[in-house]
Design an enzyme around this catalytic site. Structure first.
Site, PDB file in Angstrom:
ATOM      1  N   LYS A  13       0.836  -1.217   0.000  1.00 22.14           N
ATOM      2  CA  LYS A  13       0.000   0.000   0.000  1.00 22.14           C
ATOM      3  C   LYS A  13       0.866   1.261   0.000  1.00 22.14           C
ATOM      4  O   LYS A  13       0.601   2.210  -0.723  1.00 22.14           O
ATOM      5  CB  LYS A  13      -0.907   0.059   1.237  1.00 22.14           C
ATOM      6  CG  LYS A  13      -1.864  -1.081   1.403  1.00 22.14           C
ATOM      7  CD  LYS A  13      -2.822  -0.844   2.563  1.00 22.14           C
ATOM      8  CE  LYS A  13      -2.180  -0.722   3.931  1.00 22.14           C
ATOM      9  NZ  LYS A  13      -1.537  -1.942   4.440  1.00 22.14           N
ATOM     10  N   ARG A  88      -9.372   1.246   8.917  1.00 22.03           N
ATOM     11  CA  ARG A  88      -9.051  -0.161   9.123  1.00 22.03           C
ATOM     12  C   ARG A  88     -10.217  -0.901   9.763  1.00 22.03           C
ATOM     13  O   ARG A  88     -10.168  -2.125   9.888  1.00 22.03           O
ATOM     14  CB  ARG A  88      -7.829  -0.266  10.031  1.00 22.03           C
ATOM     15  CG  ARG A  88      -6.519  -0.571   9.284  1.00 22.03           C
ATOM     16  CD  ARG A  88      -5.500  -0.750  10.304  1.00 22.03           C
ATOM     17  NE  ARG A  88      -4.250  -1.346  10.115  1.00 22.03           N
ATOM     18  CZ  ARG A  88      -3.157  -0.779   9.637  1.00 22.03           C
ATOM     19  NH1 ARG A  88      -3.188   0.407   9.103  1.00 22.03           N
ATOM     20  NH2 ARG A  88      -2.005  -1.409   9.675  1.00 22.03           N
ATOM     21  N   ARG A 127      11.704  -6.453   4.360  1.00 22.44           N
ATOM     22  CA  ARG A 127      11.464  -5.017   4.153  1.00 22.44           C
ATOM     23  C   ARG A 127      12.487  -4.187   4.939  1.00 22.44           C
ATOM     24  O   ARG A 127      12.817  -4.486   6.071  1.00 22.44           O
ATOM     25  CB  ARG A 127      10.040  -4.670   4.627  1.00 22.44           C
ATOM     26  CG  ARG A 127       9.725  -3.194   4.516  1.00 22.44           C
ATOM     27  CD  ARG A 127       8.254  -2.933   4.423  1.00 22.44           C
ATOM     28  NE  ARG A 127       7.523  -3.154   5.659  1.00 22.44           N
ATOM     29  CZ  ARG A 127       6.191  -3.021   5.736  1.00 22.44           C
ATOM     30  NH1 ARG A 127       5.486  -2.680   4.686  1.00 22.44           N
ATOM     31  NH2 ARG A 127       5.574  -3.240   6.886  1.00 22.44           N
ATOM     32  N   ARG A 162      11.774  -1.879  10.682  1.00 26.43           N
ATOM     33  CA  ARG A 162      10.776  -1.336  11.605  1.00 26.43           C
ATOM     34  C   ARG A 162      10.614  -2.257  12.809  1.00 26.43           C
ATOM     35  O   ARG A 162      10.659  -3.481  12.670  1.00 26.43           O
ATOM     36  CB  ARG A 162       9.417  -1.227  10.882  1.00 26.43           C
ATOM     37  CG  ARG A 162       9.181   0.115  10.246  1.00 26.43           C
ATOM     38  CD  ARG A 162       7.992   0.086   9.352  1.00 26.43           C
ATOM     39  NE  ARG A 162       6.783  -0.452   9.985  1.00 26.43           N
ATOM     40  CZ  ARG A 162       5.596  -0.495   9.388  1.00 26.43           C
ATOM     41  NH1 ARG A 162       5.454  -0.057   8.163  1.00 26.43           N
ATOM     42  NH2 ARG A 162       4.546  -0.995  10.005  1.00 26.43           N
ATOM     43  N   ARG A 173      -0.243  -8.814  13.599  1.00 31.62           N
ATOM     44  CA  ARG A 173      -0.843  -7.758  12.764  1.00 31.62           C
ATOM     45  C   ARG A 173      -1.787  -8.370  11.727  1.00 31.62           C
ATOM     46  O   ARG A 173      -2.845  -7.818  11.425  1.00 31.62           O
ATOM     47  CB  ARG A 173       0.263  -6.935  12.073  1.00 31.62           C
ATOM     48  CG  ARG A 173       0.973  -6.006  13.037  1.00 31.62           C
ATOM     49  CD  ARG A 173       2.330  -5.578  12.529  1.00 31.62           C
ATOM     50  NE  ARG A 173       2.282  -4.707  11.373  1.00 31.62           N
ATOM     51  CZ  ARG A 173       3.328  -4.488  10.567  1.00 31.62           C
ATOM     52  NH1 ARG A 173       4.484  -5.092  10.785  1.00 31.62           N
ATOM     53  NH2 ARG A 173       3.207  -3.669   9.560  1.00 31.62           N
TER      54      ARG A 173
END
Ligand code: AMP
Length: 219
Positions: A13, A88, A127, A162, A173
């Site tokens: 996203k 969300r 990532r 992160r 998550r």
């Protein structure tokens, strides 16, 4: 141009949102980035937000809506936006409609990026993120590695992993996502706003390809 990006964490996203933001000249607003920047401040609110992020659970709707509403009322939002990570939950979706109605506008399209949990986990552990708040470029060690290992191509900052991009938090998550956001997908389907893009290794859909399709939708 009012665009909402839906999809589990790690579906791209942010990457697609940033690309569209450059192309259309409208802000890319990531609720996750807003919360990360709050969490780096000092005080009770910062600690509270950090605890939600690090446990992979959602910041409560009331606080989320208050902070996003503030952002949506800033002057750079007048020509549109790309919302990434908000809404969300259905409650957030309903609040967003109310906020936009007060501003005499509405959502044009909800882009839903769909990828299997196993592929998401594989992507997220690879990532790397630029921590510079002015940049926030996103890399993937397999699909989009930086030119120099560990360094952001755009601003030269040292890339980070992160704090919530570890397998345990990612699984939480994803659980949170399936519990809350699937209902939101139905909510937008009923309003005929949903545009779902199926992503998997075989489908060969690229970030550029998605951005291109969304652009042609507005032509
Ligand atoms: P993201 O960068 O979108 O994956 O978001 C990182 C974290 O920020 C999430 O795991 C939540 O703790 C929090 N967060 C981001 N967006 C929202 C939202 N719309 N509602 C509640 N919490 C959120």
């Amino acid at each position: 141009m009012e665009i909402v990006m839906l999809g589990a964490p790690g579906t791209g996203k942010g990457t697609v949102g940033k690309l569209l933001s450059k192309e259309f000249g409208i802000p890319h607003v990531s609720s996750g980035e807003i919360f990360r920047s709050y969490s780096q401040r000092h005080g009770e609110l910062a600690d509270e937000i950090a605890s939600y992020i690090n446990s992979g659970t959602l910041v409560p709707d009331e606080l989320t809506i208050k902070l996003i509403k503030k952002r949506l009322n800033e002057p750079d939002m007048v020509n549109g936006f790309i919302l990434d990570g908000f809404p969300r939950t259905v409650a957030q979706g309903e609040s967003l409609n109310e906020i936009l109605a007060e501003q005499d506008r509405e959502i044009n399209i909800v882009v839903n990026l769909d990828l299997s949990d196993e592929e998401i986990i594989d992507r997220i552990v690879k990532r790397r993120t630029c921590p510079n708040p002015e940049c926030r470029e996103i890399y993937n060690l397999e699909f989009k590695p930086p030119k120099v290992e560990g360094i952001c191509d755009v601003c030269g900052s040292r890339l980070i992993v992160r704090s919530d991009d570890n397998e345990e938090t990612v699984r939480q998550r994803l659980k949170t996502y399936h519990e809350t956001s699937e209902e939101l997908v139905e909510y937008y389907k009923k309003q005929a706003l949903l545009y779902t893009v199926k992503l998997n290794k075989e489908s060969n859909v690229t970030t550029m390809g998605i951005a291109e399709e969304i652009r042609s939708y507005f032509e």
